[in-house]
Design an enzyme around this catalytic site. Structure first.
Site: not given
Length: 386
Positions: A165-168
């Site tokens: 996951r990567l933050d938006r």
């Protein structure tokens, strides 16, 4: 599947469901921003026990306060709100577990109009450079304006399974598996500690020239959309009673110009906003991180803004709307956008509360490596301090 219906003026509407894949023509690019043409969509919920006994209009008015009561009355009468797939009168009383469908004109939040660059395409793995401001996969109000949606619309790549996951608001390397089994293998390696992760950040001040190791619990507050660091007290008491999760990040300075520093960030664990809040803890927050720059914290806390909403509010031009194919910025457009007379967001392309442009964080994923694989992403322009 899709469901076709007729409005009063006999205009055909296609209610889109997740089975309708995003298409290239779904997007409008204007002034550096990627918009999604508003579309009809079915939102489904099931009657909770505490909802039972309410009329359908009272239920929506009490539980979904984003629209006025007269909208819900009209939506029920027109069949845009249904119970178990059937039209009902506004006086209808709902019962537990019934399926409620709300067909509405969906306006997705806009994102920056940067390409999703494909870095490496293998039979079972795809790596891309994720642009800042674009979420990885459908969530919340985002469905088509996501990395997964854009890759499907512009390259026909589907299905895709994000491995991490990567933050938006974060950019950089994103690994997507081409099968669920390959994604599971990646995740097993990550959970067992076999994967090393590297990010770079541009932070305030002169970061220390010696490696800094931050071992500090992180407590994420979902309501506020931000994390805080928890440590033991000055008397050296145990951290066992702390609510946050254990977290560790290694930091190494790469360069500095006296005002900002470029820092290599190597998270050992993977907590929400870990790098951002650990950098704040060192006294060197990411230089454009509106959520974790200390002088802004009290403002955002008072306003109740999340990380993404805070960033949008602090750097937001006026929203763009379309009237008969012409944008309010004066740019001609031949894009087709039908304004829905019942929609509470039209004619704006974006939903209420999202006011346009926002700046990506100066945080970028550059490398993931495992037992027998390495994937890398080029550095962004802001990584150069010259």
């Amino acid at each position: 599947m899709s469901v076709k219906r007729k409005r009063e003026e006999d205009m055909e509407i296609v209610w889109q469901t997740p089975a309708n894949p995003p298409q290239r023509h779904d997007y409008i690019h204007r002034n550096g921003i990627r918009y999604v043409k508003p579309y009809y969509f079915e939102f489904i919920s099931h009657v909770k026990d505490r909802w039972a006994g309410k009329t359908i209009v009272d239920l929506f008015t009490d539980e979904f306060k984003g629209r006025p009561r007269d909208y819900y009355e009209s939506a029920v009468r027109s069949g845009r709100i249904q119970v178990d797939g059937q039209k009902v009168p506004v006086s209808y009383v709902v019962q537990p577990s019934q399926k409620i469908s709300h067909f509405l004109h969906r306006h997705e939040p806009p994102v920056m109009s940067w390409d999703v660059e494909i870095l490496c395409e293998e039979p079972d793995v795809l790596t891309v450079c994720k642009p800042a401001s674009v979420p990885v996969h459908p969530c919340g109000q985002y469905r088509k304006n996501t990395v997964v949606g854009i890759l499907q619309a512009e390259y026909g790549l589907a299905p895709l399974f994000p491995v991490h996951r990567l933050d938006r608001l974060v950019s950089g390397l994103l690994i997507l598996a081409r099968s669920a089994s390959r994604a599971d293998l990646f995740r097993q390696q990550i959970e067992s500690g076999e994967v090393q992760k590297r990010y770079i950040a541009r932070v305030l001040g002169v970061f220390p020239d010696k490696q800094q190791i931050v071992n500090a619990n992180i407590n994420y507050n979902a309501r506020e959309g931000r994390s805080t660091v928890e440590v033991g007290d000055d008397q050296g008491n145990s951290t066992a009673s702390l609510k946050g999760k254990a977290a560790c990040t290694n930091f190494t300075r790469i360069s500095t110009n006296g005002k900002h520093s470029i820092v290599l960030c190597e998270p050992v664990t993977g907590r929400t906003h870990q790098i951002r809040v650990h950098l704040q803890y060192t006294g060197h927050p990411i230089a454009n991180d509106m959520l974790y720059l200390s002088e802004f914290v009290s403002i955002r806390s008072a306003e109740g803004l999340s990380a993404d909403r805070a960033a949008a509010k602090l750097c937001s031009p006026q929203p763009i709307s379309l009237e008969n194919g012409i944008s309010d910025t004066g740019n001609d457009s031949n894009e087709d956008f039908s304004i829905d007379p019942m929609c509470t967001n039209c004619p704006n392309l974006g939903p209420k509360g999202y006011e346009g442009n926002e700046e990506g964080l100066w945080l970028h994923c550059v490398k993931y490596s495992g037992p027998d694989w390495i994937y890398e992403c080029p550095h962004p322009d802001w990584a150069s301090l010259s």
